[in-house]
Design a protein around this motif. Structure first.
Motif, short mmCIF file in Angstrom:
data_model
loop_
_atom_site.label_atom_id
_atom_site.label_comp_id
_atom_site.label_asym_id
_atom_site.label_seq_id
_atom_site.Cartn_x
_atom_site.Cartn_y
_atom_site.Cartn_z
N GLU A 229 0.85 -1.20 0.00
CA GLU A 229 0.00 0.00 0.00
C GLU A 229 0.88 1.24 0.00
N TYR A 230 0.54 2.17 -0.85
CA TYR A 230 1.31 3.42 -0.88
C TYR A 230 0.93 4.27 0.33
N GLN A 231 1.94 4.80 1.02
CA GLN A 231 1.64 5.57 2.23
C GLN A 231 2.14 7.00 2.19
N GLY A 232 2.90 7.34 1.19
CA GLY A 232 3.41 8.70 1.10
C GLY A 232 4.85 8.71 0.61
N TYR A 233 5.44 9.87 0.58
CA TYR A 233 6.84 9.95 0.14
C TYR A 233 7.59 10.95 0.99
N GLU A 234 8.89 10.83 0.96
CA GLU A 234 9.73 11.75 1.73
C GLU A 234 9.90 13.03 0.95
N LYS A 235 9.46 14.12 1.51
CA LYS A 235 9.51 15.38 0.77
C LYS A 235 10.95 15.90 0.73
N SER A 236 11.27 16.49 -0.39
CA SER A 236 12.61 17.04 -0.57
C SER A 236 12.54 18.13 -1.63
N ASP A 237 13.47 19.08 -1.56
CA ASP A 237 13.46 20.17 -2.56
C ASP A 237 14.05 19.69 -3.89
N ASN A 238 14.68 18.56 -3.80
CA ASN A 238 15.50 18.15 -4.93
C ASN A 238 14.87 17.01 -5.73
N ILE A 239 13.57 16.95 -5.82
CA ILE A 239 12.94 15.86 -6.56
C ILE A 239 12.70 16.32 -7.99
N ASN A 240 13.20 15.52 -8.92
CA ASN A 240 12.89 15.81 -10.31
C ASN A 240 12.78 14.49 -11.09
N PHE A 241 12.67 14.57 -12.39
CA PHE A 241 12.38 13.39 -13.20
C PHE A 241 13.45 12.30 -13.03
N PHE A 242 14.70 12.76 -12.98
CA PHE A 242 15.79 11.78 -12.86
C PHE A 242 16.27 11.62 -11.43
N HIS A 243 15.68 12.32 -10.51
CA HIS A 243 16.05 12.16 -9.10
C HIS A 243 14.76 11.92 -8.32
N PRO A 244 14.28 10.66 -8.39
CA PRO A 244 12.95 10.38 -7.85
C PRO A 244 12.91 10.41 -6.32
N PRO A 245 11.72 10.55 -5.78
CA PRO A 245 11.60 10.58 -4.31
C PRO A 245 11.61 9.17 -3.71
N LYS A 246 11.77 9.17 -2.39
CA LYS A 246 11.67 7.88 -1.67
C LYS A 246 10.20 7.70 -1.28
N ALA A 247 9.57 6.73 -1.94
CA ALA A 247 8.15 6.49 -1.64
C ALA A 247 8.04 5.43 -0.55
N LYS A 248 7.06 5.66 0.36
CA LYS A 248 6.92 4.68 1.46
C LYS A 248 5.72 3.79 1.15
N PHE A 249 6.02 2.51 1.09
CA PHE A 249 4.97 1.51 0.90
C PHE A 249 4.92 0.62 2.13
N ARG A 250 3.77 0.00 2.32
CA ARG A 250 3.65 -0.97 3.41
C ARG A 250 3.22 -2.30 2.79
N ILE A 251 4.07 -3.31 2.99
CA ILE A 251 3.81 -4.61 2.36
C ILE A 251 2.60 -5.27 3.02
N THR A 252 1.67 -5.70 2.17
CA THR A 252 0.52 -6.45 2.71
C THR A 252 0.64 -7.93 2.37
N LYS A 253 1.38 -8.22 1.30
CA LYS A 253 1.55 -9.64 0.94
C LYS A 253 2.83 -9.79 0.12
N ILE A 254 3.55 -10.85 0.43
CA ILE A 254 4.74 -11.15 -0.37
C ILE A 254 4.37 -12.28 -1.33
N LEU A 255 4.44 -12.01 -2.60
CA LEU A 255 4.10 -13.04 -3.59
C LEU A 255 5.31 -13.89 -3.94
#
Lengths: 341, 165
Positions: A229-255
């Motif tokens: 589940e997507y839970q948000g991302y770490e905000k930063s001034d330096n996010i752009n197309f080639f410098h993506p953000p750190k997105a926080k997910f929470r695992i609900t199932k490992i396939l």
């Protein structure tokens, strides 16, 4: 004690065989004449093999020579390299095989390889076969031909095979690349047309080789596949197309894959990694570029180890799929297919 | 698709500078190869009990490096085993002379001399061999002593017999 005695012998043997291989590579046509040509990959394998041999990593050298042989199976020099790597590991069956191939491919090298071949046969317990080869080897080694060969090797460039081909080879290879980028003609259904039979046999479809990996079948081979589940991302001034953000997910199932911490930091790439195009014109990062909070995703993790504190998804943005029924069905079907049942 | 030969001029200076080293190593490698191959042939001939051929290979091995005491010792041991004791002693002695501190070489000469019943000479070699051959030394020395006594006794008897006559 034995190792101490053997070490200088092996070192000397290595220098000798590397020089021999260098000579073979210096006169590249003999190595490639029968095969399709010196591909960059082939040169890479040979370079790696030589490096490995020099560093005493014989197993790696053996594997790289095998790869090179796979690409150029009619090049005796690679079999010599293989035999030397295997000799150091006392894999005499491989030495015998490689030298037999050398003799088959280039009968003129029979005398030169006789001694080593006989030695390998001896270690394999094939005494009767070994005797004539050992005698021939001993006879050859003092012959003027052997001396001439040694002199030639000593005066050849001894080391440093570039891991990338020299510019002359690259330019030659480039000149043979097809410049005609005209697409395959559409089927005309008319064998009498200028395109002829080919136009009927081949349906026109363009294949982007860069995107060859972007299939579900490819993604399914990832080390880990999870539903999260997507839970948000770490905000930063330096996010752009080639410098993506750190997105926080929470695992609900490992396939697929090893157990992971439920909190999954993901490098949220906006591009498909194999894509060569740059950022779309006017692209600017904003919250709407990120998914809705709490939305479920299927995430393909190429490796289950983070890089710089974030997990990479397979082929960038290609490795994230909304976890809807359709996608889940496809993924489960592929997993079933690969379950080795 | 045929590519032109890669010019050798690249790195030629480097090649020339290292060629001397390479040739030196090459001759070493060449010699070690010869040694290895002769040894292979020796093993094969030994396993087939082809004594003359094995001896020929040993001789070739000795010729490759006449100063190699170990090879001479092995050659001597093989000759000794095959019953050619005198030839064995020649090789053993050369090995022992080259490396006097090796007890095995000295002891081997002693053993071969014992086979030829030259006990007093054997004692000298056993003495040089040191503690490793102390047992053989004491036995042989005692035997030499006994022989000396027997000889003295025999000589005494002969002398008395002559006097009686």
């Amino acid at each position: 004690m034995v190792i101490e005695r053997e070490l200088p012998k092996l070192k000397a043997r290595y220098k000798w065989s590397l020089a021999l291989l260098s000579l073979g590579l210096a006169f590249m046509p003999s190595a490639f004449a029968q095969d399709e040509g010196p591909s960059v990959t082939l040169m890479k394998y040979v370079g790696k093999a030589q490096e490995a041999m020099r560093a005493g990593r014989n197993q790696e050298a053996r594997d790289e020579f095998r790869k090179a042989i796979g690409l150029a199976p009619k090049t005796p020099e690679y079999y010599i390299g293989l035999s030397d790597a295997c000799y150091a590991m006392k894999e005499y069956d491989q030495v015998a095989f490689a030298l037999q191939k050398v003799i088959e491919l280039n009968p003129a090298m029979k005398d030169e390889c006789s001694g080593e071949y006989g030695e390998a046969l001896f270690h394999l317990g094939r005494y009767d076969e070994a005797v004539p080869y050992l005698k021939a080897g001993l006879k050859y080694i003092d012959s003027p031909a052997a001396k001439a060969r040694r002199t030639a090797i000593a005066s050849a460039p001894p080391v440093s095979i570039p891991s990338t081909p020299p510019p002359s080879v690259l330019s030659a290879a480039a000149s043979t690349q097809p410049h005609d980028t005209k697409p395959i003609p559409l089927a005309t259904e008319n064998p009498a047309s200028a395109e002829g039979w080919h136009s009927i046999a081949t349906k026109h479809h363009e294949v982007d080789i860069n995107k060859a990996n972007q299939t579900l079948a490819g993604a399914i081979r990832c080390e880990g596949i999870v539903i999260a589940e997507y839970q948000g991302y770490e905000k930063s001034d330096n996010i752009n197309f080639f410098h993506p953000p750190k997105a926080k997910f929470r695992i609900t199932k490992i396939l697929k894959g090893p157990p992971l911490n439920k909190d999954l930091p993901v490098r949220y790439e906006f591009k498909e990694r194999s894509s060569t195009s740059g950022a779309p014109a006017g692209w600017k990062f904003s919250d709407d570029k990120m998914p809705a909070k709490g939305s479920p995703w299927i995430i393909f993790l190429e490796w289950c180890t983070p890089r710089d504190g974030m997990f990479d998804t397979y082929e960038g943005s290609f490795g994230r799929l909304p976890a809807d029924d359709e996608n889940l069905n496809k993924v489960y079907a592929e997993l079933e297919k690969h379950s080795n049942r | 698709m045929i590519f032109p030969a890669r010019p050798l001029s690249l790195g030629l200076a480097l090649a020339l500078s290292v060629s001397t080293l390479l040739v030196g190593n090459a001759s070493y490698a060449q010699n070690s190869k010869k040694v290895e191959w002769h040894r292979c042939l020796i093993s094969i001939y030994k396993s087939k009990n082809q004594v003359p051929q094995a001896c020929e290979e040993y001789a070739a091995l000795v010729n490759l490096d006449p100063k190699d005491a170990q090879v001479r010792f092995e050659y001597g041991a093989y000759l000794h085993k095959m019953g050619r004791v005198k030839d064995a002693i020649v090789q053993y002695r050369k090995a022992a002379d080259m490396n006097p501190s090796n007890p095995d070489y000295q002891g081997a000469v002693g053993d071969a001399l014992v086979s030829l019943k030259d006990y007093s000479s054997a004692v000298a070699y056993y003495q040089k061999a040191g503690p490793k051959y102390a047992g053989k030394l004491s036995t042989t020395a005692a035997y030499v002593q006994q022989l000396r006594q027997i000889n003295q006794y025999n000589a005494e008897i002969k002398k008395r017999a002559a006097e009686d006559e």
